[in-house]
Design a protein around this motif. Structure first.
Motif, PDB file in Angstrom:
ATOM      1  N   ASP A  23      -3.810 -45.427  -4.497  1.00 58.25           N
ATOM      2  CA  ASP A  23      -4.290 -44.050  -4.545  1.00 58.25           C
ATOM      3  C   ASP A  23      -4.516 -43.569  -5.980  1.00 58.25           C
ATOM      4  O   ASP A  23      -5.441 -42.801  -6.241  1.00 58.25           O
TER       5      ASP A  23
ATOM      6  N   PHE B 211     -10.343 -47.639  -6.745  1.00 58.86           N
ATOM      7  CA  PHE B 211      -9.580 -47.565  -5.495  1.00 58.86           C
ATOM      8  C   PHE B 211     -10.188 -48.456  -4.409  1.00 58.86           C
ATOM      9  O   PHE B 211      -9.472 -49.026  -3.577  1.00 58.86           O
TER      10      PHE B 211
ATOM     11  N   ARG C 233      -8.102 -43.867  -7.562  1.00 60.24           N
ATOM     12  CA  ARG C 233      -9.287 -43.108  -7.138  1.00 60.24           C
ATOM     13  C   ARG C 233      -9.985 -42.497  -8.356  1.00 60.24           C
ATOM     14  O   ARG C 233      -9.347 -41.889  -9.216  1.00 60.24           O
TER      15      ARG C 233
ATOM     16  N   PRO D 177     -10.700 -37.523  -2.448  1.00 59.22           N
ATOM     17  CA  PRO D 177     -10.880 -38.536  -1.401  1.00 59.22           C
ATOM     18  C   PRO D 177     -12.173 -38.391  -0.622  1.00 59.22           C
ATOM     19  O   PRO D 177     -12.574 -39.318   0.091  1.00 59.22           O
TER      20      PRO D 177
ATOM     21  N   GLN E 192     -15.323 -44.063  -4.688  1.00 60.26           N
ATOM     22  CA  GLN E 192     -13.934 -43.905  -5.085  1.00 60.26           C
ATOM     23  C   GLN E 192     -13.540 -44.796  -6.259  1.00 60.26           C
ATOM     24  O   GLN E 192     -12.373 -44.867  -6.637  1.00 60.26           O
TER      25      GLN E 192
END
Length: 423
Positions: free
Chosen positions: A346, A340, A349, A332, A337
């Motif tokens: 999530d 995402f 990502r 993160p 990313q």
């Protein structure tokens, strides 16, 4: 790292053409200041400077005939107009203005409008077994659109300060990539992603590394021109200015009229995008050793390894499944990313679209951010174990996917003239 930049201009007829020139400095990549991403000179370590001129604003007067054409009325008038038009070569039609006198009324016809009904249908030249790419119903292919799109592809007036064109980052000698890790735009803001090659882009969907909604070439044009994350060509909020700039050029007026007779040759961003998309669909590459089935012994061994280890994702005639995958652990904290950023899911990502491998030896450095400096590094980062000899065989196979004719094809390079005049 920064580089010196100088802008110079000279008068051409009643207009001004601007170019950017400079010399990069530094151990990695050197380019001209704010035009680095597209600018006139880029340099990679160990390489010569690559000079690429770009069109600035060009305004020209259209030449008239040596004298007015005397045309009779009625049937004789129509016959003579048809005869005159039939005798005019296409290259000359671009710059002729025919004045018709009927009493006190003067009617101005441009040759482009006279010939709109006879605009040739685009004919694809493709190898056996390769079907033409899908074409939007509202943007059929014509030679006039392709010609216009080619000129626009190399025109820096599509950028805020006139230093950046599509061809700045998409250079033909690099299979329409650029040979650098990433490039900043006109504001010198650092870029996030590597410039992909454009070979056979007409068959791709989605078109970018991590945006599944970016599915048409017409829509994709807006990303570099108006995008703000990062800024590339810097024209956000200035869409109307594009039409004003290009409309000052009398040759563009004729070219747009020929390309878009259905809307009166309107010079605006929508037609710019349609013309650019038409040209980009002609970036067809099927001339590699793999296409000719002329693999070297090492490449043949590599093809077997490739089928075993790589073809699950790098599949089909373009060596991509067009899907988005994660090859490294998601983090993160990474600045990019991937998927995402569009989905907010999530699990997305670090997912990026599988790139095509056609001309892959010409489009490095590799990876979505250009961080793989060699093909051996890119292969190793897939998480598979190969002996050095196996890696060399895989690279030999990847080299067989390069198309030397594609990077020399004159019809894809910077045009030297338009409307019968030098550019």
């Amino acid at each position: 790292m920064r580089a010196a930049i100088s802008l110079y201009s000279y008068k051409h007829n009643d207009g001004e053409r601007r170019y950017a020139q400079g010399k990069g400095v530094g151990s990695d990549v050197g380019c001209i200041g704010v035009g680095c991403c597209c600018g006139g000179i880029c340099q990679s370590a160990g390489r010569r400077d690559a000079r690429l001129r770009h069109f600035g604003r060009v305004r020209r007067k259209t030449r008239a005939l040596d004298g007015p054409v005397s045309i009779a009325s009625g049937r004789e008038q129509r016959e003579r107009v048809t005869h005159v038009h039939a005798m005019i070569p296409v290259s000359v039609q671009h710059k002729l203005l025919v004045w018709l006198s009927t009493g006190s009324l003067l009617i101005l016809f441009s040759a482009g409008l006279l010939s709109k009904a006879s605009e040739p249908v685009w004919r694809w030249t493709l190898p056996a077994g390769v079907s033409a790419p899908p074409i939007p119903a509202d943007n059929p292919m014509t030679a006039a659109k392709v010609e216009l799109g080619r000129r626009l592809f190399y025109d820096a007036d599509l950028s805020a300060d006139g230093t950046m064109s599509c061809a700045t980052c998409h250079e033909q000698k690099h299979a329409f990539a650029d040979g650098n890790r990433t490039h900043p735009g006109v504001t010198d803001e650092p870029a996030r992603r590597n410039v992909p090659g454009l070979a056979n882009v007409a068959w791709f969907t989605p078109l970018t590394f991590a945006d599944p909604a970016n599915t048409t070439l017409e829509a994709q044009v807006a990303s570099p021109v108006f995008g703000i994350r990062p800024v590339e060509m810097g024209m956000a909020g200035r869409e109307a200015e594009i039409g004003v700039r290009l409309g000052r050029d009398s040759c563009y007026q004729v070219m747009f009229a020929r390309a878009f007779p259905e809307n009166g040759g309107r010079i605006d961003f929508a037609n710019v995008a349609r013309a650019l998309a038409s040209f980009e669909r002609t970036l067809v590459s099927h001339g590699s050793a793999w296409d000719r089935q002329q693999l070297s012994p090492d490449a043949k061994i590599g093809s077997t390894l490739f089928a075993r280890d790589c073809a699950a994702c790098h599949s089909g005639p373009h060596f991509t499944d067009s899907a988005m995958h994660r090859l490294e652990a998601a983090d993160p904290t990474f600045a990019d990313q991937g998927l995402f950023e569009k989905t907010g899911i999530d699990a997305d990502r670090g997912r990026f679209r599988t790139p095509s491998l056609r001309n892959v030896t010409l489009t490095g450095p590799w990876w979505h951010d250009g961080s793989a400096r060699s093909l051996a590094d890119a292969i190793a980062r897939h998480g598979l174990t190969h002996e050095p000899a196996e890696t060399n065989h895989l690279i030999a196979f990847l080299e067989s996917l390069s198309d030397p004719e594609f990077i020399r094809r004159k019809s894809l390079g910077m045009p030297s003239e338009a409307c019968g005049k030098p550019l």
